[in-house]
Design a protein around this motif. Structure first.
Motif, short mmCIF file in Angstrom:
data_model
loop_
_atom_site.label_atom_id
_atom_site.label_comp_id
_atom_site.label_asym_id
_atom_site.label_seq_id
_atom_site.Cartn_x
_atom_site.Cartn_y
_atom_site.Cartn_z
N TYR A 1 35.12 25.57 34.22
CA TYR A 1 36.42 26.05 34.69
C TYR A 1 37.53 25.26 34.02
O TYR A 1 37.48 24.04 33.94
CB TYR A 1 36.52 25.89 36.22
N LEU B 1 43.28 26.65 39.06
CA LEU B 1 42.27 25.96 39.85
C LEU B 1 42.94 25.24 41.01
O LEU B 1 43.95 24.57 40.83
CB LEU B 1 41.52 24.95 38.98
N GLU C 1 43.31 34.86 37.85
CA GLU C 1 42.34 34.46 38.85
C GLU C 1 42.67 33.07 39.36
O GLU C 1 43.05 32.19 38.58
CB GLU C 1 40.92 34.45 38.26
N TYR D 1 40.82 30.03 41.57
CA TYR D 1 39.58 29.54 42.14
C TYR D 1 39.90 28.43 43.13
O TYR D 1 40.55 27.45 42.77
CB TYR D 1 38.66 29.00 41.04
N VAL E 1 32.62 28.71 46.47
CA VAL E 1 33.93 28.70 45.82
C VAL E 1 34.56 30.06 46.09
O VAL E 1 33.86 31.07 46.15
CB VAL E 1 33.78 28.46 44.29
N ARG F 1 37.05 33.03 44.83
CA ARG F 1 37.77 33.57 43.67
C ARG F 1 38.73 34.65 44.16
O ARG F 1 38.33 35.58 44.84
CB ARG F 1 36.81 34.16 42.65
#
Length: 164
Positions: free
Chosen positions: A3, A11, A33, A35, A85, A87
């Motif tokens: 990542y 992130l 996206e 995460y 996790v 997403r």
């Protein structure tokens, strides 16, 4: 999976106050996206309660961002070596500019991506997004009733004028 933050990837170690800002920035630009459960170095930390985290994210999107972005987002749990996790996928919205409900359509409420950061949009950027998405002009909009004739129009207007 490795990542790394980019123009389309953010992130987050955990949910925080800036989370909605990131969603708004992706929706106003080219999508992306987020995460949750991964630190800035790309290390998988995980989330304690995936279901509760996904519910909180859904509430943030529904209650904290305008116009409605639900149709342009998806939230899912993924597993990285048995660690949960979250997403969040955000598509570019069609009703830009998206903004934080409590801040409104000003630079403190409208964000865009700049490199790997989400930054306040300038007044000019906001105006440009409004121009791009705001107005399908009347003469270019599609009519739902496709059975229109001059007789229909004449009848409609004569009935409308009787009450005036």
């Amino acid at each position: 999976m490795l990542y790394k933050e980019s123009y389309t990837v953010e992130l987050k170690r955990e949910l925080n106050a800036d989370f909605k800002k990131e969603i708004v920035a992706f929706a106003n630009c080219d999508g992306g996206e987020i995460y949750v459960g991964i630190d800035d170095n790309g290390k998988v930390i995980g989330v304690d309660n995936a279901e509760k985290t996904m519910e909180a994210i859904g509430n943030m999107i529904r209650d904290g961002i305008k116009p409605d972005l639900i149709a342009y987002t998806s939230i899912e749990e993924i597993k990285e070596n048995d660690i949960s996790v979250i997403r969040v996928i955000i598509l570019r919205g069609t009703k830009r500019p998206y903004h934080l409900t409590d801040k409104g359509l000003k630079p403190t409420g409208v964000f865009v991506r700049h490199g790997i950061s989400s930054v306040p949009a300038t007044d000019e950027m906001i105006r440009e997004m409004l121009r791009e998405s705001g107005g399908v002009s009347f003469d270019k909009s599609r009519c739902i009733n496709q059975e229109l004739t001059f007789n229909y129009a004449e009848k409609f207007f004569s009935e409308s004028c009787k009450g005036a």
